[in-house]
Design a protein around this motif. Structure first.
Motif, mmCIF file in Angstrom:
data_model
loop_
_atom_site.group_PDB
_atom_site.id
_atom_site.type_symbol
_atom_site.label_atom_id
_atom_site.label_comp_id
_atom_site.label_asym_id
_atom_site.label_seq_id
_atom_site.Cartn_x
_atom_site.Cartn_y
_atom_site.Cartn_z
ATOM 1 N N SER A 125 -5.526 76.458 123.617
ATOM 2 C CA SER A 125 -6.295 77.174 124.645
ATOM 3 C C SER A 125 -7.154 76.206 125.435
ATOM 4 O O SER A 125 -7.272 76.309 126.664
ATOM 5 N N GLU A 126 -7.763 75.248 124.729
ATOM 6 C CA GLU A 126 -8.598 74.273 125.423
ATOM 7 C C GLU A 126 -7.742 73.397 126.338
ATOM 8 O O GLU A 126 -8.154 73.063 127.464
ATOM 9 N N ARG A 175 -23.064 74.940 116.518
ATOM 10 C CA ARG A 175 -22.905 73.543 116.099
ATOM 11 C C ARG A 175 -21.442 73.089 116.181
ATOM 12 O O ARG A 175 -21.120 71.998 115.719
ATOM 13 N N HIS A 176 -20.586 73.935 116.797
ATOM 14 C CA HIS A 176 -19.172 73.598 117.039
ATOM 15 C C HIS A 176 -18.461 73.215 115.744
ATOM 16 O O HIS A 176 -17.770 72.207 115.668
ATOM 17 N N ARG A 177 -18.658 74.045 114.724
ATOM 18 C CA ARG A 177 -18.004 73.786 113.452
ATOM 19 C C ARG A 177 -16.806 74.718 113.281
ATOM 20 O O ARG A 177 -16.717 75.760 113.926
ATOM 21 N N SER A 178 -15.899 74.346 112.407
ATOM 22 C CA SER A 178 -14.749 75.170 112.066
ATOM 23 C C SER A 178 -14.801 75.461 110.581
ATOM 24 O O SER A 178 -15.387 74.703 109.795
ATOM 25 N N GLY A 179 -14.184 76.590 110.187
ATOM 26 C CA GLY A 179 -14.205 76.931 108.772
ATOM 27 C C GLY A 179 -13.545 78.270 108.527
ATOM 28 O O GLY A 179 -13.118 78.967 109.448
ATOM 29 N N VAL A 180 -13.503 78.623 107.227
ATOM 30 C CA VAL A 180 -12.927 79.889 106.777
ATOM 31 C C VAL A 180 -13.899 80.490 105.767
ATOM 32 O O VAL A 180 -14.414 79.787 104.906
ATOM 33 N N ARG A 181 -14.129 81.805 105.899
ATOM 34 C CA ARG A 181 -15.017 82.461 104.959
ATOM 35 C C ARG A 181 -14.678 83.945 104.882
ATOM 36 O O ARG A 181 -14.005 84.489 105.761
ATOM 37 N N TYR A 221 -12.540 80.231 112.092
ATOM 38 C CA TYR A 221 -13.075 79.931 113.421
ATOM 39 C C TYR A 221 -12.950 78.430 113.681
ATOM 40 O O TYR A 221 -12.998 77.603 112.759
ATOM 41 N N ALA A 222 -12.760 78.104 114.975
ATOM 42 C CA ALA A 222 -12.631 76.707 115.407
ATOM 43 C C ALA A 222 -13.192 76.603 116.820
ATOM 44 O O ALA A 222 -13.092 77.540 117.624
ATOM 45 N N PRO A 223 -13.808 75.460 117.188
ATOM 46 C CA PRO A 223 -14.463 75.344 118.491
ATOM 47 C C PRO A 223 -13.508 74.816 119.561
ATOM 48 O O PRO A 223 -12.543 74.105 119.287
ATOM 49 N N LEU A 224 -13.783 75.190 120.818
ATOM 50 C CA LEU A 224 -13.246 74.533 122.006
ATOM 51 C C LEU A 224 -14.377 73.635 122.489
ATOM 52 O O LEU A 224 -15.258 74.067 123.242
ATOM 53 N N THR A 240 -15.677 79.278 121.164
ATOM 54 C CA THR A 240 -15.212 79.390 119.779
ATOM 55 C C THR A 240 -14.055 80.376 119.711
ATOM 56 O O THR A 240 -14.130 81.481 120.278
ATOM 57 N N LEU A 241 -12.987 79.973 119.016
ATOM 58 C CA LEU A 241 -11.836 80.843 118.769
ATOM 59 C C LEU A 241 -11.962 81.393 117.350
ATOM 60 O O LEU A 241 -12.174 80.634 116.397
ATOM 61 N N VAL A 242 -11.854 82.717 117.202
ATOM 62 C CA VAL A 242 -12.058 83.384 115.923
ATOM 63 C C VAL A 242 -10.798 84.167 115.573
ATOM 64 O O VAL A 242 -10.241 84.871 116.425
ATOM 65 N N MET A 243 -10.357 84.060 114.318
ATOM 66 C CA MET A 243 -9.228 84.846 113.820
ATOM 67 C C MET A 243 -9.697 85.691 112.646
ATOM 68 O O MET A 243 -10.387 85.198 111.742
ATOM 69 N N LEU A 244 -9.336 86.982 112.673
ATOM 70 C CA LEU A 244 -9.701 87.926 111.635
ATOM 71 C C LEU A 244 -8.434 88.412 110.946
ATOM 72 O O LEU A 244 -7.466 88.797 111.615
ATOM 73 N N ALA A 245 -8.438 88.425 109.610
ATOM 74 C CA ALA A 245 -7.308 88.943 108.841
ATOM 75 C C ALA A 245 -7.852 89.868 107.766
ATOM 76 O O ALA A 245 -8.713 89.456 106.981
#
Length: 933
Positions: free
Chosen positions: A54-55, A301-307, A320-323, A329-334
Motif C-alpha cells: 500500500s505504501e 511510535r510506528h511499531r508492528s506486532g500481533v496481540r 498491525y504494521a506502519p506505513l 497504520t495497516l490493521v488486520m483483524l481475525a
C-alpha cells in the motif's frame, strides 16, 4: 493375593491410561500452540507485506513529483521548448489558457497582475507538459499532477477547465498543500504528504504529495500529485485474512481511510458511519468506545506486532504494521474462533491416534497381569499370606490404640526386616506418645493458670474455634456462640470495630508473624470487657495468611485502674491549675485587703468550701480578718487561727445576720457551715495567721482538698509578707525624704531666715544711729528673702512633681535651672524645645533624672557651669545635662555611684536609654534618649 494382583493391574492400567491421556492433552496443546504461533506469524507477515504494498502504491505519486522537480531544468535547456500560450481572461478576472489542444490547464488568480515573474512562471512551466500526462498514465492512482508557483500560477494536468472549477480569488500559496512543503533551505527540501481529504472535483478521497522545486538554485514553487485512495480503499476493504477477518487503514490521527462496516461496528460496539466524509471525522484512537484506543502509543511510535484484542466481549487476533513514510497504520483483524477452529482439527487428529495406541497398550498390560496372577497364586501359599495376615492384625490393633503389640522377628527376608522395622516404629511411637501427653498436660496446666481463652481462625474458610474458657470469659456456655468471624465482629464495641478490623486486615495483608491488639467485647450481661489479644500467623510459601491462632486475656481491671489513675492525675492537674490561677490573679501591691479578699473568693470558687476567710496575726498576738468571701457584709466573723478541720476543730463563725447567704447561687434556706479547715500561714518560721475554709456537713473534705488549701495558704503567706515589706519600704522612704527635707531647709531656707533676722536687727540699730545706712541693710534682707523664696519654691517643686501636668516638662526644667543657679551660684544655661508629647510618667522620669544629674554635679563635680538641653528629634526626645566639672573614669568603681544606677533604672522603666560619658578633667555629660513610637 489374586485380589491384590488384580488391584495392582487395575492401578497400572489406570496409571498408563491417565499418562496417555495427559500426554495426549499435552501434545494437542503443543500442537495448538504451534498452530496458533504459525497463524500469528503468517498474519503478521501478511500485514507487513500489505502495508509495504500500500505504501509503494502511494509512493509512486511522490516519486512522480520528484521526477518532475529534477527534470524541469533539463527540459528548459532543450531548444525545442514550446512558446508560452496567450492567456485569456474570464469575466471574473481569472487568466487561463484557452487553447483547445492544450495538455494542461493554466490558471492565474484574478488579483495577480501578469508581470514579468508571472509570465516567466507561465513560460517555464510550459515545458512540463512533456512530463505531466505521461507520468499520470504510469501512476494509475494519481488523479492530478500540477505545479503551483510562488506567484499563484497553476499548471494543472489533466486539463479539466480549471478556471470553471476554482474560485477566482483562491490563493493556492496559502493552502496547506503548499505551506506544509515550504522548506527553510534547499538542503531541507523534501516531499510532504497532506492528511486525507474529500475532493470537490469528484475524485473522492485524496491525499496530496508536495515536493519543492528549484530552478538554477531559485525556489519556484511545488510539484504536487493528488492521489486517489478509492482503489486502495476498495482493495483493502475486500481483503479478508480469514473468512471473517477484516483489513483497516488508519492515518496518523487514527481516522479511517479504508475499513469494512462490520470491522468498524465490531471495534466501536455500535453502528459505523457509511460515508467516507463521516469516517474522516471518526478517530479509532480517540473515540472512547474504540477497542483500538489502548494501542494509540504503539501506532504513533510506528511499531508492528500481533496481540489478542477484546473488542466489546468478542476476542480477535489483531496484527498491525506502519506505513512509515505517511505515518499511517495497516490493521488486520481475525476472529479468534476461526483460529481456534484450526487448533481443534489438529487436536482431534492427535486424540484419534493416541486412543488407538492406548487400546493396544492396555490389551498388552492385561495379558501380562493375567499371567502374573497365575504365577502369584502359586507363590502365595509359600509364606506370603501368613506374614501379611499377622501384619494386618497388628496394624488393626495399633489402629485401635494398642501400641504394645509386637510381630515375631523371624528370618532375614523382607518380612523379617518388615517385622523389626514395625516393632521399632511402635517403640518410637510409644516414646513420642508419652512426650506428647506430657507436653499436652503442661500446656493445659499453663492455660488454666493464665486464665486466658484460646481461639483459632482459618482465614480462607472463615471458620473460628473459640475455647470454652474464651466463651466463659464473656459469660457464655461452651455450646453457645457460633464458630465464625461474624460472631466475634458482633461482640465488638461499635467504637472499636472499624480500627480493630483495619488493624487485622493490615496484618493479614502484610508479612508479619505476631499480631497484638486491644478491644472491647460485649459480655452476655450487656456490659463490655477489655480484652487483649495476642496471635501468631501461619503463612503459605507466597506469604499469604492461612491460619491465625492466639489467646484472649481479660484486662478490664487493668484498664479501669489506668482510667482511675488518669482521673486522679486530671484532678491533681486541675488543683495545680487552680493554684497557678491564684498565683496569676494575686498582685504584690500595697493594698493587702484587696489581695486577701481576692484570695478568699478564689478559694470558694476552686474548692468545695461555701465560705473562706484569711485571719492575720500581728506581733502582739492580736488577730483580725484580712480577707473574706461567701459571708454577708453584716456577718461578724470571729477570728480563729487554731488548726484542725471539722466540727472537732475551730468552731464555725457566728453572727447576728438573718438568713446569711454563704455563697452566690445558694438558696436562702441553705444550712450554715458546720465544718471548718484552718491552714496556718507561715513565712519561714514566723506565723502570719491562718486560711480558714468553711464546709457544710454534706461536703467531703478529702486529702486533695487539704493539699490544695495548703498550696493556697503558701501563696497567701507570700502576699502578706510582701505587703509588710512594701509598708516598711514606704515608711523608710518617707523617713529619708523627711530627713533630706530637713537638711535642705537647714542649709538654705533656715540660713536665709537667720540672715534676714540678723539684717533686721542691724537695720534697727542703723536707724537709731545712722539712718542713711539703713537702706543697704534692707536691700540685703530683701535679697536674702528672695533667695529663700526661690529655695522654698524649688523644694516644693521637688515634693510636688504633679505640677508637670499643668506647667509641662520644659517649664519644670527651667525652674530646676533657676533653683540650681539661686541655691548654688552656678552658671546654668538651658536650651529647651517646645513641650514634648510624652506620657506624664515619662516626663516625671526625665525630671527626676535631671534632678539627680544636677545633684551629682553640685555634690561631686565642683563645676562652675551647667548646660541643660531638651531637643525634639523626629524619632526621639533627647535630654542632655553637661557640666565642666572634674569628671571621672566610668571604668573605675566609685563609692556613691548609686545615683547613676537610679538614673538608668528610671530610664529603662519608661523605655528610654541613659548614657553617662565622662573623663577625668573633662566634665560629665548625661544623655537620655526617649524613642517616639
Amino acid at each position: 493375593m489374586a485380589l491384590w494382583i488384580l488391584l495392582l493391574s487395575g492401578a497400572v492400567i489406570l496409571t498408563v491410561t491417565r499418562g496417555f491421556q495427559d500426554t495426549q492433552r499435552h501434545a494437542a496443546s503443543l500442537a495448538s500452540s504451534g498452530v496458533e504461533r504459525q497463524i500469528e506469524q503468517r498474519l503478521a507477515a501478511l500485514t507487513v507485506r500489505e502495508a509495504n504494498l500500500s505504501e509503494a502504491r502511494l509512493l509512486q505519486a511522490a516519486t512522480a513529483t520528484r521526477v518532475v522537480a529534477r527534470s524541469w531544468e533539463n527540459l528548459l535547456r532543450s531548444p525545442a521548448s514550446p512558446p508560452a500560450p496567450d492567456l485569456s481572461r474570464t469575466p471574473s478576472g481569472v487568466s487561463y489558457d484557452g487553447t483547445p489542444a492544450r495538455h494542461s490547464d493554466v490558471w492565474v488568480n484574478r488579483d495577480v497582475s501578469l508581470n514579468a515573474p508571472v509570465r516567466r512562471d507561465v513560460q517555464d512551466s510550459q515545458a512540463l507538459d512533456a512530463l505531466l500526462l505521461p507520468l499520470l498514465r504510469e501512476t494509475p492512482d494519481t488523479a492530478a499532477l500540477y505545479f503551483l508557483s510562488r506567484h499563484n500560477v497553476v499548471r494543472y494536468a489533466p486539463p479539466i477547465g480549471l478556471y470553471r472549477r476554482v474560485p477566482a480569488t483562491l490563493e493556492f500559496t496559502r493552502q496547506p498543500i503548499y505551506t506544509r512543503a515550504l522548506p527553510a533551505s534547499r538542503s531541507q527540501a523534501r516531499t510532504v504528504w497532506s492528511p486525507p481529504y474529500r475532493d470537490d472535483a469528484g475524485h473522492g478521497l485524496l491525499v496530496t504529495a508536495s515536493t519543492p522545486v528549484y530552478l538554477r538554485g531559485e525556489f519556484r514553487g511545488i510539484i504536487a500529485a493528488d492521489v486517489s485512495l478509492a482503489r486502495l480503499s476498495t482493495t483493502l476493504s475486500n481483503m479478508k485474512p480469514t473468512p471473517g477477518g477484516s483489513v483497516l487503514l488508519l492515518d496518523a490521527e487514527g481516522r479511517v481511510i479504508a475499513a469494512p462496516e462490520r470491522a468498524l461496528s465490531a471495534l466501536l460496539g455500535r453502528g459505523a458511519p457509511h460515508s467516507s466524509v463521516a469516517r474522516l471525522t471518526l478517530s479509532l484512537l480517540q473515540d472512547p468506545a474504540s477497542a483500538l484506543r489502548p494501542l494509540k502509543g504503539e501506532f504513533r511510535r510506528h511499531r508492528s506486532g500481533v496481540r489478542l484484542l477484546q473488542a466489546h466481549a468478542t476476542p480477535y487476533l489483531l496484527s498491525y504494521a506502519p506505513l512509515r513514510t505517511l505515518g499511517w497504520t495497516l490493521v488486520m483483524l481475525a476472529p479468534r474462533d476461526e483460529v481456534v477452529a484450526q487448533h481443534a482439527s489438529v487436536a482431534r487428529a492427535i486424540t484419534r491416534d493416541a486412543d488407538q495406541t492406548l487400546r493396544w497398550t492396555v490389551t498388552v498390560l492385561l495379558a501380562c497381569f493375567l499371567l502374573g496372577l497365575i504365577v502369584a497364586e502359586r507363590l502365595a501359599h509359600s509364606g506370603l499370606v501368613r506374614p501379611i495376615s499377622r501384619l494386618t492384625r497388628a496394624a488393626r490393633e495399633v489402629t485401635a490404640g494398642n501400641l504394645d503389640v509386637r510381630l515375631p522377628e523371624r528370618g532375614k527376608d523382607e518380612f523379617g526386616v518388615l517385622a523389626r522395622t514395625f516393632n521399632t516404629m511402635l517403640t518410637t511411637l510409644q516414646g513420642h506418645g508419652r512426650e506428647l501427653r506430657r507436653s499436652q498436660d503442661q500446656y493445659e496446666l499453663a492455660v488454666r493458670g493464665s486464665n486466658d481463652g484460646l481461639w483459632e481462625w482459618k482465614v480462607d474458610g472463615g471458620e473460628v474455634y473459640y475455647s470454652p474458657r474464651w466463651k466463659g470469659m464473656l459469660g457464655y456456655r461452651p455450646d453457645e456462640l457460633e464458630g465464625n468471624l461474624v460472631t466475634w465482629e458482633r461482640l465488638l464495641h461499635p467504637d472499636d470495630r472499624e480500627s480493630t478490623l483495619r488493624r487485622i486486615s493490615q496484618h493479614i495483608a502484610g508479612r508479619g508473624d505476631l499480631l497484638e491488639f486491644e478491644c472491647r467485647l460485649q459480655h452476655k450481661d450487656g456490659t463490655y470487657r477489655w480484652i487483649q489479644s495476642r496471635a501468631a500467623t501461619q503463612r503459605d510459601p507466597d506469604g499469604h495468611a492461612v491460619r491465625l491462632a492466639g489467646s484472649h486475656t481479660d484486662i478490664t481491671e487493668r484498664v479501669e485502674a489506668f482510667h482511675l489513675l488518669e482521673q486522679r492525675v486530671a484532678a491533681r492537674t486541675q488543683d495545680l491549675e487552680a493554684l497557678l490561677s491564684f498565683t496569676r490573679n494575686l498582685t504584690y501591691s500595697v493594698d493587702l485587703n484587696d489581695n486577701l479578699d481576692r484570695l478568699a473568693r478564689g478559694v470558694v470558687e476552686a474548692t468545695n468550701a461555701v465560705a473562706a476567710a484569711v485571719v492575720l496575726t500581728d506581733t502582739t498576738g492580736e488577730t483580725r480578718v484580712g480577707g473574706r468571701s461567701g459571708f454577708p457584709d453584716d456577718l461578724e466573723i470571729r477570728p480563729n487561727v487554731a488548726g484542725g478541720t471539722g466540727p472537732d476543730g475551730a468552731p464555725p463563725p457566728t453572727g447576728t445576720a438573718r438568713n446569711p447567704v454563704l455563697r452566690p447561687g445558694d438558696a436562702p434556706s441553705s444550712r450554715p457551715p458546720q465544718a471548718m479547715s484552718s491552714v496556718p500561714l507561715t513565712y519561714g518560721e514566723r506565723p502570719l495567721g491562718a486560711l480558714q475554709a468553711y464546709y457544710t456537713s454534706e461536703e467531703v473534705l478529702d486529702d486533695a482538698e487539704r493539699q490544695l488549701l495548703t498550696g493556697i495558704a503558701g501563696q497567701a503567706a507570700v502576699v502578706v509578707e510582701n505587703a509588710r515589706l512594701f509598708a516598711g519600704a514606704r515608711d523608710h522612704a518617707a523617713l529619708e525624704e523627711r530627713q533630706k527635707l530637713a537638711r535642705d531647709l537647714h542649709d538654705s531656707v533656715s540660713q536665709a531666715l537667720y540672715g534676714i533676722a540678723m539684717g533686721g536687727r542691724t537695720a534697727l540699730r542703723q536707724l537709731e544711729r545712722n539712718p542713711d545706712q539703713a537702706p543697704d541693710s534692707v536691700r540685703y534682707m530683701l535679697s536674702l528673702a528672695e533667695a529663700g523664696l526661690a529655695e522654698m519654691r524649688a523644694l516644693i517643686f521637688e515634693l510636688r512633681p504633679e505640677s508637670l501636668e499643668q506647667e509641662g516638662l520644659s517649664m519644670a526644667i527651667a525652674k530646676l535651672a533657676s533653683a540650681l543657679q539661686a541655691r548654688h551660684g552656678l552658671k546654668v544655661s538651658v536650651d529647651l524645645c517646645e513641650e514634648p508629647a510624652l506620657p506624664i510618667a515619662t516626663k516625671v522620669a526625665l525630671l527626676r533624672i535631671a534632678q539627680e544629674a544636677t545633684h551629682n554635679t553640685v555634690k561631686h563635680a565642683g563645676a562652675s557651669s551647667v548646660h541643660i538641653h531638651l531637643h525634639d528629634h523626629p524619632d526621639r526626645i533627647e535630654l542632655v545635662i553637661e557640666d565642666d566639672g572634674s569628671g571621672f573614669d566610668p571604668a573605675q568603681p566609685r563609692q556613691g555611684s548609686l545615683g547613676q544606677t537610679t538614673m538608668r533604672e528610671r530610664a529603662r522603666a519608661v523605655g528610654a536609654e541613659c548614657l553617662v560619658r565622662s573623663e577625668p578633667g573633662q566634665g560629665t555629660a548625661v544623655r537620655v534618649s526617649v524613642p517616639l513610637i
